[in-house]
Design a protein around this motif. Structure first.
Motif, PDB file in Angstrom:
ATOM      1  N   GLY A  42     -12.210 122.809  78.466  1.00  0.00           N
ATOM      2  CA  GLY A  42     -11.905 123.503  77.655  1.00  0.00           C
ATOM      3  C   GLY A  42     -11.048 122.509  76.177  1.00  0.00           C
ATOM      4  N   GLY A  43     -11.714 121.330  76.478  1.00  0.00           N
ATOM      5  CA  GLY A  43     -11.447 120.211  75.517  1.00  0.00           C
ATOM      6  C   GLY A  43      -9.731 119.816  75.078  1.00  0.00           C
ATOM      7  N   VAL A  44      -9.380 119.423  76.186  1.00  0.00           N
ATOM      8  CA  VAL A  44      -7.806 119.407  77.003  1.00  0.00           C
ATOM      9  C   VAL A  44      -8.032 117.866  77.390  1.00  0.00           C
ATOM     10  N   SER A  45      -7.427 116.875  76.734  1.00  0.00           N
ATOM     11  CA  SER A  45      -7.501 115.606  76.628  1.00  0.00           C
ATOM     12  C   SER A  45      -7.122 115.227  78.438  1.00  0.00           C
ATOM     13  N   SER A  46      -7.035 114.108  78.872  1.00  0.00           N
ATOM     14  CA  SER A  46      -6.970 113.542  80.233  1.00  0.00           C
ATOM     15  C   SER A  46      -5.166 113.660  80.423  1.00  0.00           C
ATOM     16  N   VAL A  47      -4.774 112.163  79.445  1.00  0.00           N
ATOM     17  CA  VAL A  47      -3.601 112.541  79.285  1.00  0.00           C
ATOM     18  C   VAL A  47      -3.089 114.164  78.783  1.00  0.00           C
ATOM     19  N   ASP A  48      -3.355 114.425  78.823  1.00  0.00           N
ATOM     20  CA  ASP A  48      -2.319 116.054  78.595  1.00  0.00           C
ATOM     21  C   ASP A  48      -2.537 116.959  78.859  1.00  0.00           C
ATOM     22  N   SER A  49      -3.962 117.191  80.390  1.00  0.00           N
ATOM     23  CA  SER A  49      -4.379 117.268  81.765  1.00  0.00           C
ATOM     24  C   SER A  49      -3.202 117.545  82.510  1.00  0.00           C
ATOM     25  N   THR A  50      -3.276 115.697  82.492  1.00  0.00           N
ATOM     26  CA  THR A  50      -2.276 115.355  83.559  1.00  0.00           C
ATOM     27  C   THR A  50      -0.379 115.555  83.133  1.00  0.00           C
ATOM     28  N   ALA A  51      -0.218 115.973  81.704  1.00  0.00           N
ATOM     29  CA  ALA A  51       1.072 116.356  81.599  1.00  0.00           C
ATOM     30  C   ALA A  51       0.929 117.812  81.848  1.00  0.00           C
ATOM     31  N   TYR A  52       0.026 118.212  81.491  1.00  0.00           N
ATOM     32  CA  TYR A  52       0.661 119.897  81.564  1.00  0.00           C
ATOM     33  C   TYR A  52       0.811 120.398  83.057  1.00  0.00           C
ATOM     34  N   TRP A  53      -0.330 119.463  84.385  1.00  0.00           N
ATOM     35  CA  TRP A  53      -0.233 119.869  85.276  1.00  0.00           C
ATOM     36  C   TRP A  53       1.165 119.402  85.981  1.00  0.00           C
ATOM     37  N   GLY A  54       2.075 118.515  85.587  1.00  0.00           N
ATOM     38  CA  GLY A  54       3.693 117.949  85.874  1.00  0.00           C
ATOM     39  C   GLY A  54       4.389 119.330  85.426  1.00  0.00           C
ATOM     40  N   TYR A  55       3.997 119.530  83.972  1.00  0.00           N
ATOM     41  CA  TYR A  55       5.024 120.606  82.884  1.00  0.00           C
ATOM     42  C   TYR A  55       5.408 121.750  84.453  1.00  0.00           C
ATOM     43  N   ALA A  56       3.951 122.459  84.625  1.00  0.00           N
ATOM     44  CA  ALA A  56       3.511 123.155  85.616  1.00  0.00           C
ATOM     45  C   ALA A  56       4.361 123.407  86.733  1.00  0.00           C
ATOM     46  N   THR A  57       3.904 121.714  87.388  1.00  0.00           N
ATOM     47  CA  THR A  57       4.608 121.833  89.031  1.00  0.00           C
ATOM     48  C   THR A  57       6.687 122.091  88.219  1.00  0.00           C
ATOM     49  N   SER A  58       6.828 121.534  87.998  1.00  0.00           N
ATOM     50  CA  SER A  58       8.363 121.386  87.065  1.00  0.00           C
ATOM     51  C   SER A  58       8.839 123.140  87.206  1.00  0.00           C
ATOM     52  N   PHE A  59       7.892 123.121  86.583  1.00  0.00           N
ATOM     53  CA  PHE A  59       8.816 124.633  86.017  1.00  0.00           C
ATOM     54  C   PHE A  59       8.797 126.055  86.775  1.00  0.00           C
ATOM     55  N   GLY A  60       7.488 125.546  88.235  1.00  0.00           N
ATOM     56  CA  GLY A  60       7.727 126.473  88.946  1.00  0.00           C
ATOM     57  C   GLY A  60       8.420 126.173  89.976  1.00  0.00           C
ATOM     58  N   THR A  61       8.559 124.542  90.448  1.00  0.00           N
ATOM     59  CA  THR A  61      10.304 124.707  91.387  1.00  0.00           C
ATOM     60  C   THR A  61      11.580 124.531  90.460  1.00  0.00           C
ATOM     61  N   LEU A  62      11.496 124.765  88.992  1.00  0.00           N
ATOM     62  CA  LEU A  62      12.491 125.102  88.696  1.00  0.00           C
ATOM     63  C   LEU A  62      13.461 126.392  89.044  1.00  0.00           C
ATOM     64  N   ILE A  63      12.192 127.464  88.795  1.00  0.00           N
ATOM     65  CA  ILE A  63      12.582 129.308  89.282  1.00  0.00           C
ATOM     66  C   ILE A  63      12.860 129.059  90.309  1.00  0.00           C
ATOM     67  N   CYS A  64      11.740 128.112  91.650  1.00  0.00           N
ATOM     68  CA  CYS A  64      12.908 128.683  92.908  1.00  0.00           C
ATOM     69  C   CYS A  64      13.757 127.754  93.248  1.00  0.00           C
TER      70      CYS A  64
END
Length: 416
Positions: A42-64
């Protein structure tokens, strides 16, 4: 191996077997690689996709993490723990199934976050059920065997089936994307089916009776429990140490696959390496439980922290495939043991009738570390443009956790 355990203990252990399929396939191995491919398509760079995965992990665990003290306290009321456990387990199962339906990288992140919430929420009650199914003298062994079953069962069997289909499915007319999506369906079904013994045979033995205003009672109990934690040196400093060192463990689990991909490893190579972790972790999780009887859980946890420091040092200088294999074996020797003994070490420090409350705060410290670690990893990677520098942040967490655990957790609990 299980013949000396009670039906309740075995049923409790099987939930590790059930939910570990989510940890391996969704959180650690197949979904991260699939997400990288979909995002980059979808046009996302390797570094950005790595960062987005980290942010999603952080957000999901933050809620809990934010909800954990309230959820844990609510679970201590009579007849509430099993209901809440079931609700979060089903949220995780349904969200995992929906991963097979979405076709966008944003959808993958959404259902990953919801699945993480279901997984984490159910584990608050699952961990606290440890005090309902066994006694202090058996707690280390029961907790360690549970983790061991998770690695050899939930983390290995469905993973091998999925990897075989992804790698060789084309020979039978099954393309890579449908095979990958099938792995998410398999994970959901596996999780649900092997949760049935827990639902049938484990019950809440220790509970408190709620007032007519359950919400007000819950808030009072939260404040009381927090005050008791702050005044208990053993519990307080253990939780601080746990916050730091489990941050390193969680970050390695969640970021290993995308880290390997950013270093140039092929997807299948990375999956095989992480499969090695699961296989090695099975006997070593059980071994940690047995050795804790001889050396104490405290010393075995410190040994696990030291092992991870070596992992971080080697991880910063990764060069070849054999380096990744070496790291996989080292991580496997410590991963299950350090988590299992941390759970049982804490369980011995807290009152049984308020186990869910205390494990709610245990979950806060564990989950907030999972919020900070992957996010910090992602920020450092984006700022420097070099993914390897994120490993330095992980090393810092292990050093801090080990120092606090060694010098500030009172020695009078060293036999635990």
């Amino acid at each position: 191996m299980l013949k000396h355990y009670t039906r309740e203990e075995k049923s409790w252990m099987l939930y590790d077997w059930a939910n570990s399929s989510f940890s391996a396939i969704v959180a650690a191995i197949i979904l991260p690689v699939f997400f990288q491919n979909v995002a980059q398509s979808g046009g996302v760079s390797s570094v950005d996709s790595t960062a987005y995965w980290g942010y999603a992990t952080s957000f999901g665990t933050l809620i809990c993490a934010v909800l954990a003290p309230f959820l844990g306290t609510l679970g201590d009321f009579r007849n509430m723990k099993k209901r809440l456990f079931t609700a979060f387990m089903l949220l995780g199962v349904v969200s995992t199934f929906l991963l097979a339906i979405t076709n966008s990288w944003q959808g993958l992140l959404l259902f990953y976050i919801l699945g993480t919430l279901g997984f984490s929420g159910s584990c608050i009650y699952y961990d606290s059920f440890l005090l309902d199914v066994t006694d202090i003298s058996r707690m280390d062994r029961v907790s360690s065997v549970g983790y061991g079953l998770g690695y050899i069962g939930g983390s290995t069997i469905p993973l091998i089936i999925s990897l075989v289909l992804i790698q060789f499915g084309s020979s039978f007319g099954i393309a890579t994307i449908p095979a990958t999506k099938f792995s998410f369906v398999l994970t959901a079904v596996w999780w649900l089916v092997f949760s049935i013994p827990m639902l049938r045979h484990v019950r809440q033995r220790h509970a408190i009776e709620p007032d007519s205003d359950m919400m007000a009672h819950t808030m009072r109990n939260m404040r009381k429990t927090l005050t008791m934690i702050l005044s208990n040196r053993s519990i307080f400093f253990f939780l601080i140490a746990y916050f730091f060192y489990i941050d390193g463990v969680g970050t390695i689990i969640h970021m290993a696959t995308v880290f390997g991909a950013s270093c140039g490893l092929e997807s299948m190579d990375m999956m095989v390496i992480l499969l090695v972790v699961q296989i090695v972790a099975f006997p070593f999780a059980i071994l940690y439980g047995k050795l804790s009887g001889k050396f104490g859980a405290r010393n075995m946890i410190l040994f696990g922290i030291a092992t991870y420091m070596v992992v971080c040092f080697l991880g910063f200088n990764l060069k070849e495939m054999k380096d990744f294999l070496t790291l996989a074996v080292l991580v496997g020797t410590a991963q299950g043991g350090i988590q299992a003994l941390s759970r049982s070490f804490y369980g011995k420090l807290v009152p049984a009738e308020q186990a869910s409350e205390y494990f709610g705060f245990f979950d806060v410290f564990g989950k907030f570390s999972a919020v900070i670690g992957p996010a910090l990893f992602g920020v450092v990677a984006q700022i420097t443009g070099v993914t390897n520098y994120g490993v330095l942040a992980v090393m810092f967490m292990f050093v801090m956790g080990g120092a606090i655990f060694m010098f500030l957790v009172p020695k009078n609990v060293s036999k635990i």
